[in-house]
Design a protein around this motif. Sequence first.
Motif, PDB file in Angstrom:
ATOM      1  N   PHE A 146       1.243  -1.276   0.033  1.00 16.55           N
ATOM      2  CA  PHE A 146       0.132   0.366   0.178  1.00 16.55           C
ATOM      3  C   PHE A 146       0.902   1.207   0.041  1.00 16.55           C
ATOM      4  N   PRO A 147       0.637   1.922  -0.854  1.00 10.08           N
ATOM      5  CA  PRO A 147       1.484   3.065  -1.065  1.00 10.08           C
ATOM      6  C   PRO A 147       1.059   4.130   0.038  1.00 10.08           C
ATOM      7  N   ASN A 148      -0.193   4.765   0.608  1.00 12.54           N
ATOM      8  CA  ASN A 148      -0.294   5.061   1.612  1.00 12.54           C
ATOM      9  C   ASN A 148      -0.994   4.583   2.315  1.00 12.54           C
ATOM     10  N   GLN A 149      -1.539   5.364   3.488  1.00 12.10           N
ATOM     11  CA  GLN A 149      -2.962   4.965   3.909  1.00 12.10           C
ATOM     12  C   GLN A 149      -3.891   5.281   3.391  1.00 12.10           C
ATOM     13  N   ALA A 150      -4.016   6.112   2.451  1.00 16.14           N
ATOM     14  CA  ALA A 150      -5.814   6.316   2.135  1.00 16.14           C
ATOM     15  C   ALA A 150      -5.972   5.045   1.298  1.00 16.14           C
ATOM     16  N   SER A 151      -4.570   4.821   0.415  1.00 12.28           N
ATOM     17  CA  SER A 151      -5.012   3.106  -0.382  1.00 12.28           C
ATOM     18  C   SER A 151      -5.293   1.801   0.677  1.00 12.28           C
ATOM     19  N   LEU A 152      -5.320   1.985   1.827  1.00  7.89           N
ATOM     20  CA  LEU A 152      -4.948   0.729   2.791  1.00  7.89           C
ATOM     21  C   LEU A 152      -6.736   1.333   2.997  1.00  7.89           C
ATOM     22  N   ALA A 153      -7.545   2.342   3.462  1.00 11.74           N
ATOM     23  CA  ALA A 153      -8.279   2.897   3.546  1.00 11.74           C
ATOM     24  C   ALA A 153      -9.615   2.502   2.420  1.00 11.74           C
ATOM     25  N   LYS A 154      -9.027   2.590   1.432  1.00  6.20           N
ATOM     26  CA  LYS A 154      -9.758   1.914   0.010  1.00  6.20           C
ATOM     27  C   LYS A 154      -9.649   0.451   0.464  1.00  6.20           C
ATOM     28  N   TYR A 155      -8.723   0.253   0.654  1.00  8.01           N
ATOM     29  CA  TYR A 155      -8.818  -1.366   0.566  1.00  8.01           C
ATOM     30  C   TYR A 155      -9.776  -1.684   1.740  1.00  8.01           C
ATOM     31  N   ALA A 156      -9.892  -1.218   2.564  1.00  8.08           N
ATOM     32  CA  ALA A 156     -10.523  -1.601   3.897  1.00  8.08           C
ATOM     33  C   ALA A 156     -12.318  -1.252   3.258  1.00  8.08           C
ATOM     34  N   GLY A 157     -12.718  -0.493   2.223  1.00  8.35           N
ATOM     35  CA  GLY A 157     -13.697  -0.221   2.562  1.00  8.35           C
ATOM     36  C   GLY A 157     -14.220   0.436   2.910  1.00  8.35           C
TER      37      GLY A 157
END
Length: 410
Positions: free
Chosen positions: A308-319
Amino acid sequence: MSPLYVGIDVSSKSNVAYLMKPDGSKHSSFSVPNSRDGSRQLVKRILSAITSQSLTDVVIGLEATSVYGDNLVCFLREDGSLAPYNKKIHVLNPKQVNKFKLSYNDLPKNDYVDSFVIADCLRFGRINKEVYLDDYRYAALKNLTRARFFAVQNLTKEKQRFMNHLFKKYSTMAQEKVFSDTFSTTALAVYESFESAEALANMDLHQLTEFIIEKGKNRFPDPDSVAKAIQKAARSSYRLPKTVNDSVNQVLSISISSMRAMESQIKAFDKVIAEQMALIPNTLTSVNGIGPVYSAGIIAEIGDINRFPNQASLAKYAGLAWSQHQSGDFEAQNTRLIHSGNRYLKYYLCEAAMSLVRCDAEYRSFYYRKYNEVNKYQHKRALALTARKLVRLVFRLLKDNCLYKAPESK
């Protein structure tokens, strides 16, 4: 780059493949068994197509269909036959494939058409990430944490069914908080040991008190008052006909056995999960409120944080991201969470966030501030925003592999 596009429609018995040339024309389509031998045949056909077309790249795609494609993805990853070529493997969201299929007019629904749609979806290049071929330590942990997740869900459902039948036998006891824990060893012994509410109501109070002391291993500070509360609840409960009462007793007895077996199963999962977690870096438990269960679930679903390049992409992955609704000068203020995302990761993050609300002053203050900002959907909104805040902390701790240091209170 002029790759061979391979769309695979996966089912429990067979894998239907559509091999598409770089210009979008058909090379071949065929079906192979969903087995090791079938996968070998698939790889041979792919190699033959690459050689005949003088290509150096291959892009393989399949839909996420329960567990049926997992073995195939693992096989394609491990098989060395495709190693000399630039290979990419994508696991597509079925919703994405279905939306792409709607761009065609009147396509029938069958496996060969579906494999063509997958291949063409790959050719259009709107998929920018390969499937996450994670470290097998995380894959093993995920198997365990998801199995535990469903074991807990089954236990919860069994407890709900148990309470429904308990109401039939001891209606008042099911309504009132006679025991601090409805499913404690003492409570279950009372539910199971006495034939009916009437038998419990007519029992000698001294004998009932001795029974409570024995089953509770003398842990009740005032067993006499507990015995009186039990008898009072039994006297005000409904009386059942003997035939019905006997059947309810059988159901309760079987249900208690099931719950004990499930609890034993969960303990066994906890033990093997702890053993697997010992092999993986874990800094999340340094946060007060995130214990071994939540940390294992979060880490299992995230896998290697570096993908995950950043925390926003992780949040999106988690819905835990919100959709935008904008047109011209209009911008909607009320937006919903996106429907995609990893539901297991979202569950663990939300549960961990609620735990932090109870244990951490900063998260408690944030939750109630968001709760009081609106007058509807207060808890759901505040919990989602708190979980989104937690994503930033989780990302940083795992990315830096550092322990959490609570901010100093002012």
